[in-house]
Design an enzyme around this catalytic site. Structure first.
Site, short mmCIF file in Angstrom:
data_model
loop_
_atom_site.label_atom_id
_atom_site.label_comp_id
_atom_site.label_asym_id
_atom_site.label_seq_id
_atom_site.Cartn_x
_atom_site.Cartn_y
_atom_site.Cartn_z
N SER A 6 0.82 -1.19 0.00
CA SER A 6 0.00 0.00 0.00
C SER A 6 0.87 1.26 0.00
O SER A 6 1.60 1.50 -0.97
CB SER A 6 -0.96 -0.04 1.20
N ASP A 40 -0.14 -4.24 -3.77
CA ASP A 40 -1.30 -3.36 -3.80
C ASP A 40 -0.89 -1.91 -3.53
O ASP A 40 -1.40 -1.24 -2.62
CB ASP A 40 -2.35 -3.82 -2.77
N HIS A 48 -7.62 -5.66 -0.08
CA HIS A 48 -6.40 -4.91 0.24
C HIS A 48 -5.65 -5.52 1.42
O HIS A 48 -4.42 -5.60 1.41
CB HIS A 48 -6.77 -3.45 0.53
#
Length: 384
Positions: A230, A253, A308
């Site tokens: 992330s 991600d 996620h």
């Protein structure tokens, strides 16, 4: 390990041991007595040790409070602590380092927004079991749910809380400053481990019952990569620009938003983007494709049935309550998701770190070929 949860029954964290040929040890390393120092958890191949202590997954109550403030359970840090506070990671705490005459390749791992150094233990210990030293950073840019340093005067702990975007400030500029600090911290970890591996004396190093001198000559500093999830994914991409010794990056991600457009031409090293099915936007994917169009070795794949948090340890929480709160579960079995992530990463690292291993058996994953994986990004409704 099981813990009672007063809302939703029994909770457990079911992390599995690494599938590689090495047993895994870990230790914490803190350097410096100000917020400008470094704090990381080191995962490494270790020698077998009967009855070894296993570290807590959430090492301190303050982290529970930090997590609670980022969830609908903002007043329920005691509940999180009760339900998850006794969960352990299946590694040997301060276990005896397994010597390696040729040196282990190094991975520096950057956590996501609101996370901290232990929440990616599953992927870090898995990679360590295949013969890597993995340094999982705890960033001090106010993006961790909580972190701390110890003062020089009396060793008192000074806690650094998570910070929301200040009112009236544009998020891009706030996050841009953070991502640059994060990438610079990754570079400083590399320098720290280079000093330790070369036998240099490093001042103000704090650790528990583990002599860092055993790392001397045991890290292959010609084979170094950076990895993250992330916010940590885009941190890894930026670190490639800041430090030429990073040969490639693996971005799980990645949240591409904070990276300024002017830097894209400077990302010349290969990146492996491993995305979940439910997080990315067309704008974010377009930024990844901007990099892949410049470098044919940059790959983008998507794991179907994942969300996620499938890249975090939260996906291994078996209780329904906490899985719901943290949005931790997709439809894909979490162990299958970890297998795809680790195998794709290992195949990519073999190719770009010139490893003499058998990881090429998973090369198809890099093209999005395999069960529950596709190339690029599927058409879906994003949750970003």
């Amino acid at each position: 390990r099981l813990s009672p949860g007063s809302m939703g029954g029994t909770q457990s964290l079911a992390l599995q041991q690494g599938k590689g040929p090495h047993q895994v040890g870990c230790t914490d390393v803190m350097v410096g007595h100000t917020w400008q120092g470094l704090f990381l958890r080191l995962f490494y191949p270790c020698l077998p040790q009967g009855g070894a202590e296993q570290p807590l997954w959430i090492p301190r109550y303050e982290y529970c409070a930090g997590l609670a403030n980022l969830t609908p359970l903002s007043c329920c840090a005691p509940l999180i602590s009760l339900a998850l506070g006794s969960c352990r990671v299946p590694v040997s705490w301060n276990g005896p380092f397994k010597p390696c005459s040729t040196g282990y390749p190094l991975i520096i791992f950057s956590h996501g927004l609101g996370a901290f150094r232990t929440l990616y233990s599953s992927v870090c210990l898995e990679l360590a079991s295949w013969g890597f030293v993995v340094a999982a950073l705890e960033h001090r840019d106010h993006s961790a749910s909580a972190t701390y340093f110890c003062t020089a005067e009396d060793g008192r702990e000074e806690w650094i809380p998570y910070q929301q975007v200040p009112q009236g400030q544009k998020e891009f500029y706030f996050r841009k400053k953070q991502v640059h600090q994060r990438a610079e911290e990754c570079v400083r970890v590399l320098q720290l481990l280079e000093d330790i591996s070369s036998g240099k004396s490093v001042p103000n190093v704090l650790h528990q019952d583990f002599s860092l001198s055993v790392l001397k000559g045991s890290i292959d500093l010609s084979r170094v990569t950076v990895m993250g999830h992330s916010f940590g994914g885009v941190t890894a991409v930026l670190a490639l620009v800041k430090e030429p010794r990073f040969r490639c990056a693996v971005a799980l991600d990645a949240w591409m938003f904070p990276l300024e457009n002017a830097l894209y031409p400077e990302v010349t090293k290969p990146v492996l983007f491993i995305n979940s099915e439910k997080f990315q936007t067309p704008e974010s994917i377009a930024k990844m494709k901007r990099l892949s169009s410049r470098n044919s070795q940059t790959k983008i794949i998507t794991i179907l049935g994942s969300v996620h948090h499938s890249h975090t340890d939260f996906t291994f929480l078996t209780g329904k309550l906490f899985s719901l709160i943290f949005g931790a579960r997709g439809t894909l079995d979490p162990y299958k998701g970890l297998e795809i992530t680790s195998q794709a990463a290992l195949a990519f690292l073999q190719k770009h770190l010139n490893l003499q291993e058998e990881f090429a058996q998973w090369d198809n994953l890099l093209e999005g070929i395999g069960d529950s994986v596709v190339p690029e990004a599927p058409f879906c409704q994003p949750n970003l």
